[in-house]
Enzyme design. Structure first.
Site, PDB file in Angstrom:
ATOM      1  N   HIS A 146       0.872  -1.180   0.000  1.00 49.65           N
ATOM      2  CA  HIS A 146       0.000   0.000   0.000  1.00 49.65           C
ATOM      3  C   HIS A 146       0.908   1.230   0.000  1.00 49.65           C
ATOM      4  O   HIS A 146       2.031   1.171   0.520  1.00 49.65           O
ATOM      5  CB  HIS A 146      -0.833  -0.062   1.284  1.00 49.65           C
ATOM      6  CG  HIS A 146      -1.942   0.922   1.383  1.00 49.65           C
ATOM      7  ND1 HIS A 146      -1.739   2.227   1.776  1.00 49.65           N
ATOM      8  CD2 HIS A 146      -3.272   0.795   1.178  1.00 49.65           C
ATOM      9  CE1 HIS A 146      -2.906   2.853   1.811  1.00 49.65           C
ATOM     10  NE2 HIS A 146      -3.850   2.010   1.448  1.00 49.65           N
ATOM     11  N   ASP A 176       3.028  -5.071   7.609  1.00 49.21           N
ATOM     12  CA  ASP A 176       1.827  -4.254   7.539  1.00 49.21           C
ATOM     13  C   ASP A 176       0.631  -5.202   7.634  1.00 49.21           C
ATOM     14  O   ASP A 176       0.350  -5.943   6.689  1.00 49.21           O
ATOM     15  CB  ASP A 176       1.821  -3.469   6.213  1.00 49.21           C
ATOM     16  CG  ASP A 176       0.537  -2.680   6.030  1.00 49.21           C
ATOM     17  OD1 ASP A 176      -0.375  -2.800   6.873  1.00 49.21           O
ATOM     18  OD2 ASP A 176       0.436  -1.951   5.023  1.00 49.21           O
ATOM     19  N   GLN A 211      -4.528  -5.405   6.446  1.00 47.74           N
ATOM     20  CA  GLN A 211      -5.536  -6.257   5.791  1.00 47.74           C
ATOM     21  C   GLN A 211      -5.504  -7.687   6.300  1.00 47.74           C
ATOM     22  O   GLN A 211      -6.146  -8.559   5.704  1.00 47.74           O
ATOM     23  CB  GLN A 211      -5.306  -6.263   4.263  1.00 47.74           C
ATOM     24  CG  GLN A 211      -5.559  -4.946   3.599  1.00 47.74           C
ATOM     25  CD  GLN A 211      -7.013  -4.503   3.643  1.00 47.74           C
ATOM     26  OE1 GLN A 211      -7.921  -5.319   3.815  1.00 47.74           O
ATOM     27  NE2 GLN A 211      -7.244  -3.221   3.487  1.00 47.74           N
ATOM     28  N   LYS A 237     -10.531  -1.300  10.358  1.00 47.32           N
ATOM     29  CA  LYS A 237     -10.654  -2.448   9.438  1.00 47.32           C
ATOM     30  C   LYS A 237     -11.092  -3.698  10.189  1.00 47.32           C
ATOM     31  O   LYS A 237     -11.335  -4.731   9.597  1.00 47.32           O
ATOM     32  CB  LYS A 237      -9.319  -2.691   8.732  1.00 47.32           C
ATOM     33  CG  LYS A 237      -8.822  -1.432   8.009  1.00 47.32           C
ATOM     34  CD  LYS A 237      -8.208  -1.714   6.696  1.00 47.32           C
ATOM     35  CE  LYS A 237      -7.502  -0.502   6.138  1.00 47.32           C
ATOM     36  NZ  LYS A 237      -8.169   0.041   4.957  1.00 47.32           N
ATOM     37  N   CYS A 264      -4.785   2.666  -3.679  1.00 45.64           N
ATOM     38  CA  CYS A 264      -3.515   3.121  -3.061  1.00 45.64           C
ATOM     39  C   CYS A 264      -2.388   2.119  -3.296  1.00 45.64           C
ATOM     40  O   CYS A 264      -1.527   1.925  -2.414  1.00 45.64           O
ATOM     41  CB  CYS A 264      -3.665   3.375  -1.562  1.00 45.64           C
ATOM     42  SG  CYS A 264      -4.785   4.702  -1.181  1.00 45.64           S
TER      43      CYS A 264
HETATM   44  N1  PLP Z   1      -1.826  -0.980   4.493  1.00 47.39           N
HETATM   45  C1  PLP Z   1      -2.748  -1.645   3.819  1.00 47.39           C
HETATM   46  C2  PLP Z   1      -2.419  -2.991   3.248  1.00 47.39           C
HETATM   47  C3  PLP Z   1      -4.023  -1.103   3.654  1.00 47.39           C
HETATM   48  O1  PLP Z   1      -4.956  -1.766   2.982  1.00 47.39           O
HETATM   49  C4  PLP Z   1      -4.296   0.167   4.215  1.00 47.39           C
HETATM   50  C5  PLP Z   1      -5.607   0.803   4.009  1.00 47.39           C
HETATM   51  O2  PLP Z   1      -6.379   0.426   3.177  1.00 47.39           O
HETATM   52  C6  PLP Z   1      -3.291   0.824   4.917  1.00 47.39           C
HETATM   53  C7  PLP Z   1      -2.066   0.218   5.041  1.00 47.39           C
HETATM   54  C8  PLP Z   1      -3.520   2.169   5.533  1.00 47.39           C
HETATM   55  O3  PLP Z   1      -4.458   2.052   6.551  1.00 47.39           O
HETATM   56  P1  PLP Z   1      -5.080   3.365   7.227  1.00 47.39           P
HETATM   57  O4  PLP Z   1      -5.614   4.195   6.113  1.00 47.39           O
HETATM   58  O5  PLP Z   1      -6.126   2.827   8.127  1.00 47.39           O
HETATM   59  O6  PLP Z   1      -3.979   4.040   7.949  1.00 47.39           O
END
Ligand code: PLP
Length: 424
Positions: free
Chosen positions: A140, A217, A220, A243, A381
């Site tokens: 992301h 990370d 998800q 999430k 993203c």
């Molecule tokens: N990492 C992954 C794999 C994501 O899918 C997301 C958000 O969709 C994020 C990081 C960022 O999360 P947040 O916007 O809740 O900070």
């Protein structure tokens, strides 16, 4: 018996014998009873954010009507109560991911802030010109841009661990990317676009054999996969509360204590200090060193409530249900024909990215919306993933514990209708 009727009977059989009672679960989520443009809402944008159960909504109302007060700094009853709720939430997260100590759990506003915190502090402490970082191609943006901001600006070089056309990381390339200059490996547990669940255990073992720390990370993964940070042995982990059925604006940076002790704070302000003078400031003990200013203490409690809710149902039951939904949806999308699916890894979370061949993802998304079906369109993203496939975006349907097979059927009917309208 027609194939469709057979599928229907199989689904009914599965539902009857599933440990989860989906209708009962749906009753916990008041938003799902809505109609959109006259159609019952089909909410398939769960990878972006999940809906909130009544217990989380009740908790928020209760907090503001009975306990609201700032944490840590007060001696009065309400402040102590709010502090207790906040610190109990930290303990809940510690247990949920099996961290060794509560001091390893830093509250942030989400995965993005967790990774920015780490990228800033880690780069300040450990990165020198010419050092290298390895980041997977399916990250992301929030696991790419912070490293560009802080590590690259100190002269570091970012190396990319690629994935194949099924959406699986080429793990055999990792050893070749590692050099004596590699400082950290950053990888997503599960891809928000491809659904791929990466073999993070293997990545961590490989990196550790070279004494390189790993950031996972888990934005998800946390809502689909049981995570045990001690077993995994990851050095850092990021997650977002919204999430996993909690409020927005709350997340976690997990870090092994030995690293968090060494790293400098990210932001300065109240709560993160021991003593301040114009000559010298000393910092608070972990984890407060990384929690400058008024934290989202209400959000922390909502995360506690949401994790209790997930525990009550059982993450393994949720994952099993979502896996069935994904399997069914994938099979039915493939049956339509003329559709490209992006992300065909063997191990996936319940994310289905696709395009109707010859149609723009926005147009497909707009038609589905008018039928009451909420999906996400665009790059999610993850522009490097789009560049890999040479596309501008996908339609993404993502499933959560409250989704049903009937909703998948509605999605399929919607896709068929969009295809008829958009492709000659
Ligand atoms: N990492 C992954 C794999 C994501 O899918 C997301 C958000 O969709 C994020 C990081 C960022 O999360 P947040 O916007 O809740 O900070």
């Amino acid at each position: 018996m027609s194939a469709e009727f057979f599928c229907y009977l199989c689904r009914k059989f599965f539902q009857n014998f599933s440990i989860m009672n989906i209708q009962q679960i749906r009753n916990d989520f008041p938003i799902l009873t809505q109609k959109i443009y006259g159609y019952p809402l089909v909410y398939l944008d769960n990878a972006a954010t999940t809906q909130k159960p009544q217990c989380v909504l009740d908790y928020i109302m209760k907090f503001y009507t009975e306990y609201n007060s700032n944490i840590h700094r007060g001696v009065h009853f309400l402040s102590e109560k709010a502090t207790e709720i906040y610190e109990n939430a930290r303990l809940k997260v510690k247990e949920f991911i099996n961290a060794k100590s509560r001091t390893e759990i830093v509250f942030t506003k989400g995965s993005t802030e967790a990774i920015n915190t780490l990228a800033y502090s880690f780069s300040l402490k450990y990165i020198n010109p010419g050092d290298e970082l390895i980041i997977s191609e399916m990250e992301h943006h929030s696991d790419i841009v912070p490293w560009q901001l802080y590590a690259q600006s100190k002269g570091a070089i970012i190396k990319v661990l690629p994935f194949d056309n099924n959406g699986e990381l080429l793990l055999n390339k990792l050893e070749n990317l590692i050099t004596e200059k590699t400082k950290i490996v950053c990888v997503t547990f599960a891809s928000n676009t491809l659904g791929t669940v990466n073999d993070v255990e293997k990545i961590i073992k490989t990196a550790h054999s070279h004494q390189i720390p790993v950031l996972v990370d888990a934005a998800q993964a946390i809502q689909h996969v049981k995570i045990d940070v001690q077993k995994l042995d990851c050095d850092f982990l990021a997650l977002s509360g919204h999430k996993i059925y909690a409020e927005t604006g709350i997340g976690i940076l997990y870090g092994k204590e030995k690293f968090l002790e060494e790293l400098p704070p990210y932001q300065g302000g109240g709560d993160m200090i021991k003593n301040v003078s114009f000559l010298k400031t000393t910092y608070a003990e972990l984890p407060l060193k990384f929690e400058a200013g008024t934290s989202n203490f209400v959000g922390a409690g909502s995360l506690h409530t949401a994790l209790d809710y997930v525990d009550k149902i059982g993450l393994e039951n949720i994952a099993a249900h979502e896996a069935e939904l994904l399997k069914y949806a994938t099979q039915r999308v493939e049956e339509i024909g003329g559709i490209t699916i992006y992300g065909k890894a063997k191990n996936k979370v319940s994310v289905l990215s696709f395009n109707i061949n010859g149609a723009h993802h926005y147009d497909t998304g707009m038609i589905l919306d008018k039928l009451g079906i909420a999906v996400r369109t665009g790059t999610h993203c993850t522009e490097p993933i789009m560049q890999h496939f040479g596309i501008t975006g996908t339609v993404r349907a993502s499933f959560a514990l409250y989704n049903t097979f009937e909703e998948v059927d509605r999605l399929i009917e919607g896709i068929k209708r969009a295809k008829k309208m958009l492709v000659q």
